[in-house]
Design an enzyme around this catalytic site. Structure first.
Site, PDB file in Angstrom:
ATOM      1  N   GLY A  24       0.841  -1.191   0.000  1.00 27.72           N
ATOM      2  CA  GLY A  24       0.000   0.000   0.000  1.00 27.72           C
ATOM      3  C   GLY A  24       0.874   1.236   0.000  1.00 27.72           C
ATOM      4  N   GLN A  61       3.153  10.005   1.001  1.00 29.59           N
ATOM      5  CA  GLN A  61       4.445   9.287   1.023  1.00 29.59           C
ATOM      6  C   GLN A  61       5.284   9.537  -0.224  1.00 29.59           C
ATOM      7  OE1 GLN A  61       2.455   5.329   2.107  1.00 29.59           O
ATOM      8  NE2 GLN A  61       4.429   5.213   3.144  1.00 29.59           N
ATOM      9  N   CYS A 102       6.216   0.203   7.605  1.00 31.56           N
ATOM     10  CA  CYS A 102       5.790   1.311   6.757  1.00 31.56           C
ATOM     11  C   CYS A 102       6.945   1.690   5.843  1.00 31.56           C
ATOM     12  CB  CYS A 102       5.396   2.498   7.630  1.00 31.56           C
ATOM     13  SG  CYS A 102       4.902   3.956   6.693  1.00 31.56           S
ATOM     14  N   LEU A 103       6.639   1.939   4.577  1.00 31.53           N
ATOM     15  CA  LEU A 103       7.682   2.301   3.613  1.00 31.53           C
ATOM     16  C   LEU A 103       8.306   3.657   3.942  1.00 31.53           C
ATOM     17  CD1 LEU A 103       5.934   1.149   0.304  1.00 31.53           C
ATOM     18  CD2 LEU A 103       7.746  -0.035   1.561  1.00 31.53           C
ATOM     19  N   HIS A 105      -4.117   1.409   7.739  1.00 33.56           N
ATOM     20  CA  HIS A 105      -2.781   2.024   7.740  1.00 33.56           C
ATOM     21  C   HIS A 105      -2.725   3.174   6.725  1.00 33.56           C
ATOM     22  CE1 HIS A 105       1.785   1.620   7.900  1.00 33.56           C
ATOM     23  NE2 HIS A 105       1.602   2.355   6.814  1.00 33.56           N
ATOM     24  N   GLU A 106      -3.264   2.928   5.530  1.00 37.09           N
ATOM     25  CA  GLU A 106      -3.194   3.950   4.472  1.00 37.09           C
ATOM     26  C   GLU A 106      -4.116   5.134   4.777  1.00 37.09           C
ATOM     27  OE1 GLU A 106      -0.730   3.687   2.637  1.00 37.09           O
ATOM     28  OE2 GLU A 106      -0.341   1.581   3.022  1.00 37.09           O
ATOM     29  N   HIS A 124      -2.433   7.481   7.009  1.00 39.20           N
ATOM     30  CA  HIS A 124      -1.486   8.380   6.333  1.00 39.20           C
ATOM     31  C   HIS A 124      -2.187   9.654   5.859  1.00 39.20           C
ATOM     32  CE1 HIS A 124       2.424   6.488   6.127  1.00 39.20           C
ATOM     33  NE2 HIS A 124       1.927   5.349   5.686  1.00 39.20           N
TER      34      HIS A 124
HETATM   35 ZN    ZN Z   1       2.886   3.536   5.738  1.00 34.39          ZN
END
Ligand code: ZN
Length: 198
Positions: free
Chosen positions: A48, A53, A110-111, A152-153, A156
């Site tokens: 995701g 991000q 998380c990226l 999670h997304e 963000h």
């Molecule tokens: Zn994340």
């Protein structure tokens, strides 16, 4: 185009993202943003990605889970996590709501926080209402790991990171997660790490 993924500390990750109108969705800018976010998610690789991000404070999310990472996981572990294939999905201005009170607690990464993870409690089942990449309204239900991904997304887009929700004592490097904690239930991890001070 593959973006550099913004890392924690950049204020764009902490600002609420703005909604995107149905008309705006059809512009080349948003269509290219979606295509590039998709490529960036695959390149990472991740399951995701939210527009903040990649430095764009807009309510746009891409998600997909499946393929190799899932195939190499045992069926038992997949069952525990509720991990089942999630086709490529675009969500614009998503609203995520819990269904029932059941929660699950697993390590999450998380990226935008490369190389770490922590235990995070999430709703097991949620409904999602959003616009898709054509600007059409969609509404569906997700459970298990896909429900975790969408929560999670959506966080963000509100400027929230999993750090804000995790059991802080479980915070770990990915290497130590693999060494000590992988596939262990949250209750074991907590027992091993001891209670929080105070
Ligand atoms: Zn994340």
């Amino acid at each position: 185009m593959v973006y550099d993924i913004v890392q924690v500390g950049d204020p764009v990750l902490r600002r609420p993202a703005r909604p995107v109108s149905g008309e705006e969705i059809r512009t080349p800018f948003i269509q290219e943003l979606i295509a590039s976010m998709r490529q960036t998610m695959y390149a990472a690789p991740g399951v995701g990605l939210a527009a903040p991000q990649v430095g764009e404070p807009l309510q746009v999310v891409v998600m997909e889970d499946g393929g190799e990472a899932m195939e190499t996981m045992s069926a038992a572990r997949r069952g525990e996590l509720g991990r089942h294939p999630l086709p490529f999905t675009v969500l614009i201005n998503p609203v995520v709501e819990q269904v029932g009170d059941d929660t699950t607690e697993f390590f999450e990464g998380c990226l935008s926080l490369t190389g770490f993870s922590g235990l995070v409690r999430r709703w097991r089942t949620v409904t999602v209402e959003a616009l898709d990449e054509k600007g059409e309204a969609v509404r569906f239900r997700l459970d298990g790991w896909p429900a975790r991904i969408v929560q999670h997304e959506a966080d963000h887009l509100a400027g929230t990171l999993y750090l804000d929700r995790m059991d802080t004592r479980s915070f770990t490097t990915s290497a130590n997660h693999g060494r000590y904690w992988k596939a262990r239930p949250a209750s074991d991890v907590r027992a091993a790490l001891g209670p929080a001070p105070g």
